[in-house]
Design a protein around this motif. Structure first.
Motif, PDB file in Angstrom:
ATOM      1  N   MET A  90       0.836  -1.212   0.000  1.00  0.00           N
ATOM      2  CA  MET A  90       0.000   0.000   0.000  1.00  0.00           C
ATOM      3  C   MET A  90       0.865   1.253   0.000  1.00  0.00           C
ATOM      4  O   MET A  90       0.551   2.245  -0.659  1.00  0.00           O
ATOM      5  CB  MET A  90      -0.942  -0.018   1.212  1.00  0.00           C
ATOM      6  N   ARG A  91       1.957   1.215   0.763  1.00  0.00           N
ATOM      7  CA  ARG A  91       2.863   2.370   0.809  1.00  0.00           C
ATOM      8  C   ARG A  91       3.475   2.636  -0.558  1.00  0.00           C
ATOM      9  O   ARG A  91       3.523   3.785  -1.022  1.00  0.00           O
ATOM     10  CB  ARG A  91       3.971   2.113   1.842  1.00  0.00           C
ATOM     11  N   PHE A  95      -1.878  15.380  -0.628  1.00  0.00           N
ATOM     12  CA  PHE A  95      -2.302  14.010  -0.388  1.00  0.00           C
ATOM     13  C   PHE A  95      -2.199  13.716   1.101  1.00  0.00           C
ATOM     14  O   PHE A  95      -1.176  13.959   1.724  1.00  0.00           O
ATOM     15  CB  PHE A  95      -1.432  13.040  -1.193  1.00  0.00           C
ATOM     16  N   GLY A  96      -3.276  13.185   1.640  1.00  0.00           N
ATOM     17  CA  GLY A  96      -3.354  12.971   3.080  1.00  0.00           C
ATOM     18  C   GLY A  96      -4.344  13.908   3.726  1.00  0.00           C
ATOM     19  O   GLY A  96      -4.720  13.713   4.885  1.00  0.00           O
ATOM     20  N   GLY A  97      -4.774  14.933   2.986  1.00  0.00           N
ATOM     21  CA  GLY A  97      -5.789  15.844   3.498  1.00  0.00           C
ATOM     22  C   GLY A  97      -5.231  17.187   3.921  1.00  0.00           C
ATOM     23  O   GLY A  97      -4.312  17.248   4.749  1.00  0.00           O
ATOM     24  N   GLN A 157      -0.543  10.338   8.013  1.00  0.00           N
ATOM     25  CA  GLN A 157       0.308   9.363   7.333  1.00  0.00           C
ATOM     26  C   GLN A 157      -0.512   8.191   6.799  1.00  0.00           C
ATOM     27  O   GLN A 157      -0.247   7.670   5.707  1.00  0.00           O
ATOM     28  CB  GLN A 157       1.396   8.851   8.292  1.00  0.00           C
ATOM     29  N   GLU A 158      -1.523   7.762   7.569  1.00  0.00           N
ATOM     30  CA  GLU A 158      -2.375   6.664   7.117  1.00  0.00           C
ATOM     31  C   GLU A 158      -3.145   7.050   5.855  1.00  0.00           C
ATOM     32  O   GLU A 158      -3.255   6.262   4.912  1.00  0.00           O
ATOM     33  CB  GLU A 158      -3.357   6.269   8.231  1.00  0.00           C
ATOM     34  N   LYS A 159      -3.679   8.279   5.836  1.00  0.00           N
ATOM     35  CA  LYS A 159      -4.429   8.723   4.658  1.00  0.00           C
ATOM     36  C   LYS A 159      -3.516   8.950   3.465  1.00  0.00           C
ATOM     37  O   LYS A 159      -3.924   8.799   2.319  1.00  0.00           O
ATOM     38  CB  LYS A 159      -5.181  10.021   4.981  1.00  0.00           C
ATOM     39  N   ASN A 212      -6.751   3.747  11.603  1.00  0.00           N
ATOM     40  CA  ASN A 212      -6.493   3.390  13.001  1.00  0.00           C
ATOM     41  C   ASN A 212      -5.772   2.048  13.142  1.00  0.00           C
ATOM     42  O   ASN A 212      -6.081   1.238  14.026  1.00  0.00           O
ATOM     43  CB  ASN A 212      -7.810   3.354  13.793  1.00  0.00           C
ATOM     44  N   GLY A 213      -4.829   1.806  12.227  1.00  0.00           N
ATOM     45  CA  GLY A 213      -4.026   0.600  12.297  1.00  0.00           C
ATOM     46  C   GLY A 213      -4.651  -0.617  11.653  1.00  0.00           C
ATOM     47  O   GLY A 213      -3.995  -1.654  11.527  1.00  0.00           O
ATOM     48  N   SER A 214      -5.910  -0.539  11.245  1.00  0.00           N
ATOM     49  CA  SER A 214      -6.585  -1.666  10.600  1.00  0.00           C
ATOM     50  C   SER A 214      -6.750  -1.393   9.113  1.00  0.00           C
ATOM     51  O   SER A 214      -6.838  -0.236   8.689  1.00  0.00           O
ATOM     52  CB  SER A 214      -7.959  -1.903  11.238  1.00  0.00           C
TER      53      SER A 214
END
Length: 478
Positions: A23-24, A87-89, A114-116, A192-194
């Motif tokens: 994904m990264r 990107f990321g908001g 970072q997740e987004k 949230n890690g999922s």
């Protein structure tokens, strides 16, 4: 488009880390492709050059370029600067730049951003590949799994958990998709890690059988009060029946609760159209400033519009109608409230909301709204001095500063239009050659001249007092 959300449960932490790395790399590839598209690179060149640097197969790279192109086109359509896309908001990025946020709060915001930014993966569906090649649904004895291609002939399996609490109906639907040849797209997102998966399939609608041939149902959705106004008209645009549907459940409650009731109200509207055998006319879904047509402006209006999410309701009406084979017509909603309140509210003794729905219905049939003769006579007799007097009256009587500003802005525009007409012989009411004014501007002048004095503090709901002016032409009476 049907979208189903599910949570992915990995057999071990190592498999999850492999997918997170994929994904990264995909997210990085998408951002890189966006920058190159801005510089003018073509898709074929990018698809060839991006596979090795990001260690992705050609399908993943193609999907990344497609997503990047979608972001670029969306930015241009919204008149935003494509070079300033974050990107990321943007909201999270701006919050991270604020110096007063630190410690755990700062770290929490940083993780969310970072997740987004890095936790994304998109894989399009393909009928020739029996659904989806890179991310495929597979049904096993011990559950439903998502097979994720993480490299050359390397796969990771994750169990699909349909919803926060196990939803058997959703899981059965996903199994049906997986066992058929229906193409479905899969989008993975880290929250949230999922890791969550969003399965999307294109819905095939039946042939349109109910058209505007016998008339239409016009829909006007109002943010205050929460209600749907509808009107039934025949093929010639004559009013047959009308109604109002209150929606108190949308005023408060959780997001899921309001979403549920939006679907319920959408079903009710489609049921009416189906029973009457008429097409549905709605406002164009691209309109941005619905609140300017309502009773409030400024912050209060924005708050109401945000809570109400009328666009979501219109979208649901459109989807359900298509499923029933009912034609849906989208029209430009400009000035429908003004025309409705001035022309049809006093004429049929109906509320301005139902009158607006009537104008929407007629517009869906391609009918034009002409200004009544007595209104034309009134406008031709109106003077700039009278509007100046009205301006002074508003300054003295209206206390709400937002409403006062709105009234003064409208009055000044009306004065501008009348002044431009003074040089025309006979002051004929028609669109002015060589100017930017249109017929809609004259409706604006009419609203200022008759509605503002009638109720300067807010837009009234009852317009019966305009009947004398509309039908008998009495405008000099107190």
């Amino acid at each position: 488009m049907i979208v189903i959300q599910a949570k992915l449960i990995f057999l071990n932490q190592e498999d999850k880390q492999i997918v997170l790395d994929l994904m990264r790399r995909w997210s990085s590839c998408m951002r890189f492709a966006y920058k190159r598209l801005l510089e003018g690179y073509d898709r074929k060149t990018l698809k060839r050059d991006l596979q090795k640097p990001f260690d992705l197969n050609s399908r993943y790279v193609h999907d990344a370029i497609m997503k990047a192109k979608g972001v670029l086109e969306s930015s241009r359509q919204l008149d935003n600067n494509p070079k300033k896309v974050i990107f990321g908001g943007r909201d999270l990025f701006v919050k991270l730049q604020k110096r007063h946020i630190n410690g755990k709060a700062y770290e929490k915001l940083k993780i969310r951003w970072q997740e987004k930014r890095k936790g994304n993966l998109y894989s399009r569906g393909d009928k020739s590949k029996k659904g989806n090649l890179n991310t495929r649904i597979e049904v096993e004895k011990n559950g439903t799994f998502l097979r994720i291609n993480v490299g050359e002939r390397k796969y990771v399996y994750a169990k699909i958990e349909a919803g926060y609490k196990k939803n058997k109906r959703r899981e059965e639907f996903l199994q049906e998709i997986g066992e058929s040849n229906i193409p479905y797209s899969v989008e993975l997102k880290l929250k949230n890690g999922s890791i969550y998966a969003y399965f999307a399939i294109e819905e095939e609608y039946p042939e349109i059988k109910i058209t505007k041939e016998k008339g239409v149902i016009g829909i006007d959705i109002n943010a205050y009060p929460d209600n749907i106004s509808w009107t039934e008209v025949d093929e010639k645009g004559n009013l047959i029946s009308y109604g109002n549907m209150p929606m108190p459940e949308l005023a408060s409650g959780s997001k899921d609760k309001k979403e549920y009731f939006r679907w319920q109200y959408a079903h009710e509207i489609v049921k009416i159209a189906k029973e009457k055998g008429k097409a549905i006319v709605i406002e164009g879904l691209e309109i941005k400033e619905k609140g300017k047509r309502g009773d409030f402006s400024g912050r209060k209006s924005r708050r109401i519009r945000h809570r109400f999410s009328y666009k979501s309701l219109l979208s649901k009406i459109k989807t359900l109608a298509k499923r029933e084979g009912i034609e849906v017509i989208e029209v430009d909603p400009s000035y429908t409230s003004i025309i409705g309140m001035l022309k049809y509210s006093p004429q049929y003794m109906i509320t301005k909301d139902i009158a607006a729905a009537y104008v929407i219905a007629r517009r869906g049939l391609g009918l034009q709204e002409e200004i009544p003769d007595n209104y034309m006579k009134f406008l031709n007799a109106l003077t700039v001095e009278e509007l100046e007097e009205l301006k002074e009256h508003v300054k003295k009587t209206v206390r709400n500063k937002h409403i006062k500003k709105k009234h003064l802005r409208e009055i000044n525009k009306a004065i501008e239009i009348l002044q431009s007409l003074e040089s025309k012989p006979g002051r004929v009411l028609e669109p002015l050659d060589g100017t930017s004014f249109s017929t809609y501007d004259f409706w604006r002048v009419l609203k200022v001249a008759v509605v503002t004095p009638l109720s300067p503090e807010k837009v009234p709901r009852d317009f019966s007092t305009l009947k004398g002016l509309l039908i008998q032409g009495k405008w000099r009476d107190p």
